[in-house]
Scaffold this motif. Structure first.
Motif, PDB file in Angstrom:
ATOM      1  N   ILE A 283      39.718  30.620  53.121  1.00  0.00           N
ATOM      2  CA  ILE A 283      38.912  30.624  51.055  1.00  0.00           C
ATOM      3  C   ILE A 283      37.919  30.039  50.706  1.00  0.00           C
ATOM      4  O   ILE A 283      37.575  29.418  51.764  1.00  0.00           O
ATOM      5  CB  ILE A 283      40.065  30.271  51.059  1.00  0.00           C
ATOM      6  CG1 ILE A 283      41.166  28.780  50.662  1.00  0.00           C
ATOM      7  CG2 ILE A 283      41.461  31.389  51.275  1.00  0.00           C
ATOM      8  CD1 ILE A 283      42.116  28.535  50.292  1.00  0.00           C
TER       9      ILE A 283
ATOM     10  N   ASN B  30      36.758  27.680  44.890  1.00  0.00           N
ATOM     11  CA  ASN B  30      37.106  27.986  43.820  1.00  0.00           C
ATOM     12  C   ASN B  30      38.730  28.786  43.476  1.00  0.00           C
ATOM     13  O   ASN B  30      39.112  28.213  42.866  1.00  0.00           O
ATOM     14  CB  ASN B  30      36.166  28.913  43.403  1.00  0.00           C
ATOM     15  CG  ASN B  30      35.119  28.430  42.500  1.00  0.00           C
ATOM     16  OD1 ASN B  30      35.624  26.928  42.081  1.00  0.00           O
ATOM     17  ND2 ASN B  30      33.943  28.844  42.745  1.00  0.00           N
ATOM     18  N   GLN B  31      38.333  29.647  45.457  1.00  0.00           N
ATOM     19  CA  GLN B  31      40.303  30.259  45.131  1.00  0.00           C
ATOM     20  C   GLN B  31      40.937  29.043  45.686  1.00  0.00           C
ATOM     21  O   GLN B  31      41.961  29.143  44.752  1.00  0.00           O
ATOM     22  CB  GLN B  31      40.068  30.789  46.545  1.00  0.00           C
ATOM     23  CG  GLN B  31      39.275  32.521  46.299  1.00  0.00           C
ATOM     24  CD  GLN B  31      38.474  33.046  47.083  1.00  0.00           C
ATOM     25  OE1 GLN B  31      38.727  33.047  47.892  1.00  0.00           O
ATOM     26  NE2 GLN B  31      38.848  34.521  47.200  1.00  0.00           N
TER      27      GLN B  31
ATOM     28  N   ILE C  47      43.469  29.427  42.262  1.00  0.00           N
ATOM     29  CA  ILE C  47      44.924  30.166  42.479  1.00  0.00           C
ATOM     30  C   ILE C  47      45.241  29.650  43.625  1.00  0.00           C
ATOM     31  O   ILE C  47      46.884  29.795  42.866  1.00  0.00           O
ATOM     32  CB  ILE C  47      43.546  31.726  43.326  1.00  0.00           C
ATOM     33  CG1 ILE C  47      42.693  32.247  42.644  1.00  0.00           C
ATOM     34  CG2 ILE C  47      45.036  32.636  43.456  1.00  0.00           C
ATOM     35  CD1 ILE C  47      42.439  33.218  43.335  1.00  0.00           C
TER      36      ILE C  47
ATOM     37  N   LEU D 216      43.544  37.373  50.131  1.00  0.00           N
ATOM     38  CA  LEU D 216      42.778  36.280  49.663  1.00  0.00           C
ATOM     39  C   LEU D 216      41.161  36.077  50.864  1.00  0.00           C
ATOM     40  O   LEU D 216      40.964  34.820  50.244  1.00  0.00           O
ATOM     41  CB  LEU D 216      42.974  35.273  48.396  1.00  0.00           C
ATOM     42  CG  LEU D 216      43.507  34.613  47.783  1.00  0.00           C
ATOM     43  CD1 LEU D 216      44.060  33.463  47.449  1.00  0.00           C
ATOM     44  CD2 LEU D 216      42.635  35.258  46.444  1.00  0.00           C
TER      45      LEU D 216
ATOM     46  N   GLN E 145      38.303  35.688  52.832  1.00  0.00           N
ATOM     47  CA  GLN E 145      37.101  35.582  52.833  1.00  0.00           C
ATOM     48  C   GLN E 145      36.781  36.460  53.807  1.00  0.00           C
ATOM     49  O   GLN E 145      37.117  36.726  54.913  1.00  0.00           O
ATOM     50  CB  GLN E 145      36.430  34.134  52.722  1.00  0.00           C
ATOM     51  CG  GLN E 145      36.480  33.044  51.507  1.00  0.00           C
ATOM     52  CD  GLN E 145      35.953  32.144  51.747  1.00  0.00           C
ATOM     53  OE1 GLN E 145      34.288  32.770  52.329  1.00  0.00           O
ATOM     54  NE2 GLN E 145      35.830  31.306  52.298  1.00  0.00           N
TER      55      GLN E 145
ATOM     56  N   GLY F  71      35.271  38.541  45.216  1.00  0.00           N
ATOM     57  CA  GLY F  71      35.116  37.050  45.109  1.00  0.00           C
ATOM     58  C   GLY F  71      35.491  36.799  46.594  1.00  0.00           C
ATOM     59  O   GLY F  71      35.729  35.147  46.576  1.00  0.00           O
ATOM     60  N   LYS F  72      35.768  38.089  47.575  1.00  0.00           N
ATOM     61  CA  LYS F  72      36.145  37.095  48.648  1.00  0.00           C
ATOM     62  C   LYS F  72      35.509  37.125  49.922  1.00  0.00           C
ATOM     63  O   LYS F  72      35.769  36.643  51.049  1.00  0.00           O
ATOM     64  CB  LYS F  72      37.407  38.800  49.588  1.00  0.00           C
ATOM     65  CG  LYS F  72      38.417  39.037  48.895  1.00  0.00           C
ATOM     66  CD  LYS F  72      39.054  39.652  49.318  1.00  0.00           C
ATOM     67  CE  LYS F  72      40.197  40.611  48.308  1.00  0.00           C
ATOM     68  NZ  LYS F  72      41.164  41.941  49.240  1.00  0.00           N
TER      69      LYS F  72
END
Ligand SMILES: [Zn+2]
Length: 483
Positions: A389, A392-393, A397, A418, A420, A466-467
């Protein structure tokens, strides 16, 4: 018109966290059914005799040592005689002429990197009184009062500072530092809301530059760190107003009204001689050997100042980080546990000081501590480092969910999908279409405007929700535009 300087001294009462009371074996648990933790001794019934709790003596001496005090080798208890319904014996066992600890100091932070020593006049041991519950908005307009004697006889230390404090803010900082050090040595939980730490403040004003003392008032009913600060700010203004108008400040005890934000006169200040103190004939004097005092000193844990220095030496942390992390024992312990599992002290420090501290502060003054185990933060940092990840995640999150649900970060990442994308074959198509859709930006980049790279990476992240692994995307775009 004069410019005034505030002269503030604090008197702090701290309930010791011994299992039993100071002179009997009644338990001290907070929140028990009223009047269920009392016996003939703590109710002061005729014919009973007190026996001193050894732990209470040890804790007081430890507090004195942690506050750099001299410890009395010979001491005794006095009876402070007065009648009040919360005091069943009509005297409180306290110490007047021979306090256990004297002449210490506590160093507190001031400004960004300075410190200041606030003198400790004395630390003495006494017994707690019962608790009155007033039926009414305030003690002043109460119609009747109820009494709970569970608290009567809990060991209490009184800490009296020198009048070295010069502002409301300094008073609050002093109290926070004091709470931290007493929690370090584990002699009290220091909860202002539950009354195990209470503070009265003495305050007077004098013209700046003067060394004489003005007439002081004493403020009571300060139930939080914020109340201490607000009440002192109010009292400074009130006294300055009187002095500017040429009016006297009355030497009196004033009650802080939290709702109205004002102090109200309660009574004129009593003098010590009113209490007709004398040595308690039921309790033997105490003689402490130098060896025993040294033993107490050896039992003290590493204190915040020493720990701060060690954090700088051992972990290479900046002074500021070391100070924030060692202010509270649980925070310093947490940091050291995380570093054991993730050996990058500065990264760990940054995470604690920005993200974790935010959650602790949201809990307010009575923070219960850190809302996640050290192992969870270790796991989160490993997920970021492994490229599973991004930062930011993790912050926006995963961490909030860890705090809210107590779930492990790996599980949250899985549940929320989530992970990446760190596989170039999955990103090729997106990168190509972003470049195709933004020919102007591509031209800018080729023309030397390196900054627009951020925009292009951002577009790929947007497309992949966002991944996409941003570092990888960056590399791929560079590589593509070279061709
Ligand atoms: Zn008892």
């Amino acid at each position: 018109m004069h410019d005034f300087e505030a002269v503030i001294g604090l008197e702090i009462h701290v309930e010791l966290s011994t299992a039993s009371k100071i002179f009997c074996s009644c338990p001290t648990t907070f929140g028990a059914e009223v009047n269920t933790q009392c016996c003939p001794v703590c109710l002061g019934l005729p014919g009973t005799l007190p026996a001193l709790n050894r732990k209470a003596l040890e804790y007081t001496v430890k507090a004195g040592l942690a506050l750099n005090c001299q410890i009395a080798r010979h001491t005794w208890f006095d009876r402070k005689n007065y009648f009040y319904p919360d005091l069943p014996k009509a005297y409180q066992v306290s110490q007047q002429d021979a306090p256990l600890c004297v002449n210490g100091y506590l160093e507190i932070p001031v400004g960004d990197s300075g410190t200041k020593k606030v003198g400790i006049n004395r630390v003495h041991l006494e017994e707690e009184v019962g608790k009155s519950l007033h039926a009414g908005e305030t003690i002043i307009d109460a119609v009747y009062s109820l009494l709970d004697y569970n608290r009567a006889g809990i060991p209490l230390i009184e800490i009296v500072t020198q009048p070295d404090i010069r502002s409301a803010e300094e008073a609050q900082t002093f109290l926070e530092s004091l709470r931290n050090i007493l929690r370090y040595i584990e002699i009290s939980d220091c909860k202002m809301q539950e009354g195990s730490l209470r503070c009265d403040a003495n305050i007077s004003l004098r013209p700046k530059g003067s060394t004489a003392f003005g007439t002081k008032t004493e403020i009571k009913n300060l139930n939080s760190f914020r109340a201490v600060r607000r009440a002192l700010e109010y009292e400074i203004k009130r006294q300055a107003g009187l002095l500017r108008d040429g009016l006297p400040v009355e030497p009196e005890t004033r009650h802080w009204d939290e709702q109205k934000g004002v102090t109200v006169a309660m009574r004129s200040k009593e003098q010590t001689s009113f209490y007709r103190l004398f040595a308690d004939p039921d309790l033997v004097p105490i003689d402490l050997s130098a060896e025993w005092i040294q033993q107490m000193e050896r039992e003290l844990p590493e204190l915040p100042g020493a720990r701060r220095e060690r954090f700088i030496d051992e972990y290479g942390l900046p002074e500021y980080d070391a100070r924030v992390l060692t202010a509270a024992k649980e925070m310093a312990d947490f940091f050291e546990e995380v570093v054991k599992g993730y050996n990058d002290p500065k990264t760990v420090s940054n995470w604690i000081m920005t993200e974790i501290l935010r959650y602790v502060k949201e809990q307010g003054e009575e923070a219960e501590g850190i809302p996640l185990p050290p192992a969870s933060l270790v796991e989160l940092l490993q997920l970021i480092e492994g490229g599973i990840i991004n930062r930011n995640q993790a912050k926006e999150i995963v961490l909030p969910e860890m705090v809210a649900s107590g779930k492990a970060p790996r599980q949250i990442v899985k549940e929320k999908g989530l992970e990446q994308i760190s596989d170039t074959s999955q990103l090729e198509g997106v990168v190509a279409s972003v470049l195709e859709a933004n020919p102007d930006v591509v031209q800018d980049y080729l023309g030397g405007k390196e900054k627009v790279m951020g925009f292009l990476v951002g577009q790929v992240l947007k497309e992949t929700k966002g991944k996409a692994n941003p570092r990888l995307v960056n590399e791929m775009i560079r590589e593509k535009l070279k061709q």
